[in-house]
Design a protein around this motif. Sequence first.
Motif, short mmCIF file in Angstrom:
data_model
loop_
_atom_site.label_atom_id
_atom_site.label_comp_id
_atom_site.label_asym_id
_atom_site.label_seq_id
_atom_site.Cartn_x
_atom_site.Cartn_y
_atom_site.Cartn_z
N HIS A 22 0.85 -1.21 0.00
CA HIS A 22 0.00 0.00 0.00
C HIS A 22 0.88 1.25 0.00
O HIS A 22 0.66 2.19 -0.76
N CYS A 23 1.86 1.24 0.91
CA CYS A 23 2.71 2.43 1.11
C CYS A 23 3.54 2.71 -0.13
O CYS A 23 3.60 3.87 -0.59
N ILE A 24 4.19 1.69 -0.67
CA ILE A 24 5.04 1.88 -1.84
C ILE A 24 4.21 2.43 -3.00
O ILE A 24 4.61 3.36 -3.70
N GLU A 25 3.02 1.84 -3.20
CA GLU A 25 2.19 2.26 -4.33
C GLU A 25 1.64 3.68 -4.15
O GLU A 25 1.55 4.46 -5.09
N SER A 26 1.28 3.99 -2.91
CA SER A 26 0.76 5.34 -2.62
C SER A 26 1.87 6.38 -2.74
O SER A 26 1.69 7.43 -3.38
N LEU A 69 -0.11 11.30 -5.42
CA LEU A 69 0.46 11.59 -4.10
C LEU A 69 0.26 13.05 -3.71
O LEU A 69 0.40 13.96 -4.53
N ASN A 70 -0.07 13.27 -2.45
CA ASN A 70 -0.18 14.62 -1.89
C ASN A 70 0.31 14.57 -0.45
O ASN A 70 0.60 13.48 0.08
N ALA A 71 0.41 15.72 0.19
CA ALA A 71 1.01 15.78 1.54
C ALA A 71 0.20 14.97 2.55
O ALA A 71 0.76 14.37 3.48
N PHE A 72 -1.13 14.93 2.39
CA PHE A 72 -1.98 14.16 3.31
C PHE A 72 -1.60 12.68 3.24
O PHE A 72 -1.30 12.05 4.26
N SER A 73 -1.61 12.13 2.03
CA SER A 73 -1.27 10.72 1.84
C SER A 73 0.17 10.43 2.24
O SER A 73 0.46 9.40 2.84
N GLN A 74 1.05 11.35 1.88
CA GLN A 74 2.47 11.11 2.14
C GLN A 74 2.77 11.04 3.63
O GLN A 74 3.57 10.21 4.07
N SER A 75 2.12 11.89 4.43
CA SER A 75 2.42 11.89 5.87
C SER A 75 2.06 10.55 6.51
O SER A 75 2.80 10.01 7.32
N GLY A 84 1.63 7.65 4.70
CA GLY A 84 2.39 6.62 4.01
C GLY A 84 3.82 6.52 4.54
O GLY A 84 4.35 5.42 4.74
N ASP A 85 4.45 7.67 4.77
CA ASP A 85 5.82 7.68 5.29
C ASP A 85 5.89 6.98 6.64
O ASP A 85 6.80 6.20 6.92
N MET A 86 4.91 7.29 7.50
CA MET A 86 4.89 6.69 8.84
C MET A 86 4.69 5.17 8.76
O MET A 86 5.38 4.40 9.43
N ALA A 87 3.75 4.74 7.93
CA ALA A 87 3.48 3.30 7.79
C ALA A 87 4.69 2.57 7.23
O ALA A 87 5.05 1.48 7.68
N LEU A 88 5.34 3.18 6.25
CA LEU A 88 6.51 2.56 5.62
C LEU A 88 7.65 2.42 6.63
O LEU A 88 8.29 1.37 6.72
N GLN A 89 7.87 3.46 7.41
CA GLN A 89 8.92 3.43 8.44
C GLN A 89 8.64 2.31 9.45
O GLN A 89 9.53 1.55 9.83
N LEU A 90 7.38 2.19 9.86
CA LEU A 90 7.00 1.13 10.81
C LEU A 90 7.21 -0.26 10.20
O LEU A 90 7.74 -1.15 10.85
N CYS A 91 6.80 -0.43 8.94
CA CYS A 91 6.97 -1.74 8.27
C CYS A 91 8.44 -2.14 8.21
O CYS A 91 8.80 -3.29 8.48
N GLU A 92 9.30 -1.19 7.84
CA GLU A 92 10.72 -1.51 7.73
C GLU A 92 11.30 -1.87 9.09
O GLU A 92 12.12 -2.77 9.22
N GLU A 93 10.82 -1.17 10.11
CA GLU A 93 11.28 -1.47 11.48
C GLU A 93 10.83 -2.88 11.91
O GLU A 93 11.61 -3.67 12.43
N GLY A 153 -3.70 2.30 5.61
CA GLY A 153 -5.08 2.48 5.13
C GLY A 153 -5.41 3.95 4.92
O GLY A 153 -6.05 4.32 3.93
N MET A 154 -4.96 4.80 5.83
CA MET A 154 -5.20 6.24 5.71
C MET A 154 -4.44 6.84 4.52
O MET A 154 -4.93 7.77 3.87
N SER A 155 -3.27 6.28 4.22
CA SER A 155 -2.45 6.86 3.14
C SER A 155 -3.12 6.73 1.78
O SER A 155 -2.85 7.51 0.88
N ILE A 156 -4.01 5.72 1.65
CA ILE A 156 -4.68 5.58 0.34
C ILE A 156 -6.07 6.23 0.31
O ILE A 156 -6.72 6.23 -0.71
N ALA A 157 -6.48 6.84 1.44
CA ALA A 157 -7.78 7.53 1.45
C ALA A 157 -7.78 8.67 0.44
O ALA A 157 -8.75 8.86 -0.29
#
Length: 360
Positions: A199-203, A209-215, A217-226, A250-254
């Motif tokens: 989800h995060c990579i695709e978003s 992409l916009n700042a709402f989705s990116q904020s 998506g960035d958080m979810a991606l960071q958590l997944c990598e961790e 889920g929020m990043s693709i809203a």
Amino acid sequence: MNYRNFPMVPRVIFGRGSFNQLNDIIAPKRLSINAPFIFLVDDVFKNNTWLSSRIPTSYDDRIIYISANEEPRTSQVDTLVEDIILNTKERPSGIIGIGGGTILDLAKAVSIMITNKGETKDYQGWDLVKNPAIYHVGIPTISGTGAEVSRTTVLTGPERKLGINSDYTPFDQVVLDSELTKDVPTEQWFYTGMDCYIHCIESLTGTYLNAFSQSYGDMALQLCEEIFLTDNLSRVDAQEKLMMASWHGGMSIAYSQVGVAHAMSYGLSYLLGTRHGIGNCIVFDHLEEFYPEGVKVFKAMKKKHNIVLPKGICANLSDREFDIMINISLSLEPLWENALGKNWKKIMTPKKLKELYQKM
């Protein structure tokens, strides 16, 4: 510019053990003693008294156990709705889904179809639902799909696999209790977690992409990598963080959209019945051309957790079967436009898509 005014889940409770507060949460929503709560529960919990004994039923409340071995279908929603309407004295007080993405999607769809006429398949698409759903609660027992927070419920219908995307779809209440995910098998944990990662990579790499989705998506991606690449996380920490990654994913693709992997995975799911999480992984493994960095990290995660993906699932398909998959996939135009831009049809031709499927 006409901006979309999207709904969000209005109430959420987070914390280990918060499932025990379910009765306090839903009791004020009971309409009468003849208006039951219907609990749709993943049948892996049928003989698991640790969870099933804590479901707060009273009066005519019902627990319906549902297998999540297959992706949810529009006909399954119609059957459930008919069963509920015929066997309740009054319209239910609410629908409560307890399970993974399949059960949560069914709970959202059932709550919509109790108040909307016709068949579920008639509502597959964008903004076709006319009447608000009845009160519905989502309680995920596995993390990653983002179904607990999204405004869609993904269903396989007679002609296509497509969500009911509407402002009435999101849950009225979500309970995020990471303790409920403690018994998830490793492979399933990985596949569902990767649904979130993809989800995060695709978003984050999409044209929408916009700042709402990116904020988010960035958080979810960071958590997944961790979660999937570090060694020193406790099991409890990993469960809590993946639950939040799922929410943020889920929020990043809203306000944006998913991309190539999801569009192709829908084709696999419709034709072969491939489960969503594993389908995304099988596809994403071959998408270096579109997501070079994301696929590289995905392969590292796969290796670290000793995950071996099925191979050759498209090996014996006929041309007609390939055409079905290709048509389902290419019908998801917003996903392709997000991934490849306005001229996506010049890039992703049926021939090119077939070549990609043949690798799987």
